[in-house]
Motif scaffolding. Sequence first.
Motif, PDB file in Angstrom:
ATOM      1  N   ASN A   1       0.850  -1.186   0.000  1.00 15.97           N
ATOM      2  CA  ASN A   1       0.000   0.000   0.000  1.00 15.97           C
ATOM      3  C   ASN A   1       0.888   1.238   0.000  1.00 15.97           C
ATOM      4  O   ASN A   1       1.603   1.504   0.968  1.00 15.97           O
ATOM      5  N   CYS A   2       0.843   1.990  -1.092  1.00 14.08           N
ATOM      6  CA  CYS A   2       1.722   3.152  -1.228  1.00 14.08           C
ATOM      7  C   CYS A   2       1.466   4.228  -0.176  1.00 14.08           C
ATOM      8  O   CYS A   2       2.294   5.115   0.023  1.00 14.08           O
ATOM      9  N   GLN A   3       0.324   4.161   0.481  1.00 10.13           N
ATOM     10  CA  GLN A   3       0.021   5.126   1.544  1.00 10.13           C
ATOM     11  C   GLN A   3       0.601   4.697   2.893  1.00 10.13           C
ATOM     12  O   GLN A   3       0.575   5.451   3.856  1.00 10.13           O
ATOM     13  N   SER A   4       1.128   3.489   2.934  1.00  8.49           N
ATOM     14  CA  SER A   4       1.658   2.964   4.189  1.00  8.49           C
ATOM     15  C   SER A   4       3.003   3.606   4.528  1.00  8.49           C
ATOM     16  O   SER A   4       3.799   3.929   3.639  1.00  8.49           O
TER      17      SER A   4
END
Length: 214
Positions: A88-91
């Motif tokens: 998840n690139c938002q992680s």
Amino acid sequence: MVEHRETYSTAQPQTKRGTERCLAFLDAATTLFLQKGYDAVSLDDIVQYAGGSKASLYKFFGSKEGLFTAICDYRRDIFLQELYKNFNCQSNDIRKFLTVILTNFYNHITEEENINFLRLMLERAKHDTQLAAYLYEQGPEHIVKDLARKLHWATKNGQLVCDHPLNSAKMFLGCLWHYEWQALMGLPITKNLKEIEDYIQYTVDFFLKAHQYQ
């Protein structure tokens, strides 16, 4: 899969049929180049395999060299998507990020078609220094800089102490060089998943410890 594949052509197709024809040329040329080698394949061979006309091929790619570069761009973008798969690139989990990167990188370089195409790229690069520079800039250098940006971000957010992100990124990705060389030379590569997972975990742990992971 990569979207908007028509962007890999010199002239953007104006219709759905044109887009499909452009993709057919990319797929056909890739198949033939891998089967016979770049020099042994003519544009007539590609048109016969893919359908369509040589005029359309020239319109989309300009030349055989342009077609090969478009294939390289297309496969590079697929690789970059695969590299970040399952993350998840938002992680903000830098440990998870590094583990995913190495796992996906290993999976990519041990796929037979990928390593065969890498051999083809290296062969073509020997004969075209401009192409070699372009492929390096858009491939390895792009990946290293992308990882360096992530390490810089993690340092700014207090997760790491990484004074030289670019050097650290090169060192981190280099941990798989021996697997890549084994694949390039056609030597057997271990398929023991536990062994690979342990090696990747060891590498990530060592890297994070060296960068004072918080």
